[in-house]
Scaffold this active site. Structure first.
Site, PDB file in Angstrom:
ATOM      1  N   GLY A  24       0.870  -1.282  -0.127  1.00 12.49           N
ATOM      2  CA  GLY A  24      -0.136   0.015   0.216  1.00 12.49           C
ATOM      3  C   GLY A  24       0.836   1.323   0.037  1.00 12.49           C
ATOM      4  N   HIS A  25       2.160   1.307   0.131  1.00  9.89           N
ATOM      5  CA  HIS A  25       3.061   2.412   0.329  1.00  9.89           C
ATOM      6  C   HIS A  25       4.154   2.264  -0.868  1.00  9.89           C
ATOM      7  CE1 HIS A  25       5.397   5.298   2.250  1.00  9.89           C
ATOM      8  NE2 HIS A  25       4.391   5.889   2.681  1.00  9.89           N
ATOM      9  N   PHE A  26       4.148   2.501  -1.910  1.00  9.77           N
ATOM     10  CA  PHE A  26       2.906   2.782  -2.890  1.00  9.77           C
ATOM     11  C   PHE A  26       2.924   1.694  -3.924  1.00  9.77           C
ATOM     12  CE2 PHE A  26       4.163   6.838  -1.098  1.00  9.77           C
ATOM     13  CZ  PHE A  26       3.002   7.322  -0.204  1.00  9.77           C
TER      14      PHE A  26
END
Length: 161
Positions: free
Chosen positions: A54-56
């Site tokens: 999720g990052h990124f």
């Protein structure tokens, strides 16, 4: 031991000093340390880290808070090594402050984050450290960290438990 010999710790030895476990254990190896003074450790950053999902997704970078956490774990290791105390259920290390934190470059999958921490002072139970993280000799982040070591019993009472 001569002055030329380095004191190292592997992951099994690190786990004897730090309570963190996967996915929060962010120190893979200690390259060298000197009680009461300094420590150098590494974190091998791989695409398999859960936070990269999720990052990124389009440009994976290690979150700054996790880079600071890796430095803090390295600092905690130095404190425990300095006191010659191994992990038990009676102590907890807490952050009490971060000053002058600066991020200079992203840390990406495939990087090896080298962490250099030195003790600046110990006063009234507060440990202050100068901390620097680098990749390939280039500064990625730096700052001053402050931590304290407390009894786990005091910590749970303070939290109202």
């Amino acid at each position: 031991m001569t002055n030329q010999e380095k004191k190292t710790l592997d992951i099994h030895q690190i786990k004897q000093y730090l309570p963190h476990r996967y996915p929060m254990l962010l120190v893979d190896r200690v390259l060298d340390w000197e009680a009461g003074k300094r420590i150098t450790a590494i974190k091998n950053v791989t695409i398999n880290e859960e936070f990269f999902n999720g990052h990124f997704p389009h440009k994976p970078v290690m979150p700054g808070v996790l880079m600071i956490e890796a430095l803090a774990q390295t600092a905690a290791l130095l404190s425990f090594l300095t006191m010659d105390v191994k992990l038990d259920d009676s102590s907890v290390v807490y952050f009490v402050g971060i000053d002058n934190a600066r991020f200079k470059r992203p840390v990406e999958p495939g990087d090896q984050l080298k962490m250099d921490v030195e003790i600046l002072r110990i006063s009234r139970g507060i440990w202050k450290y100068k901390a620097l993280g680098s990749v390939d000799g280039k500064v990625a982040l730096e700052g001053e960290l402050m931590c304290t070591i407390r009894s786990a019993n005091d910590a749970s009472q303070a939290a109202g438990q």
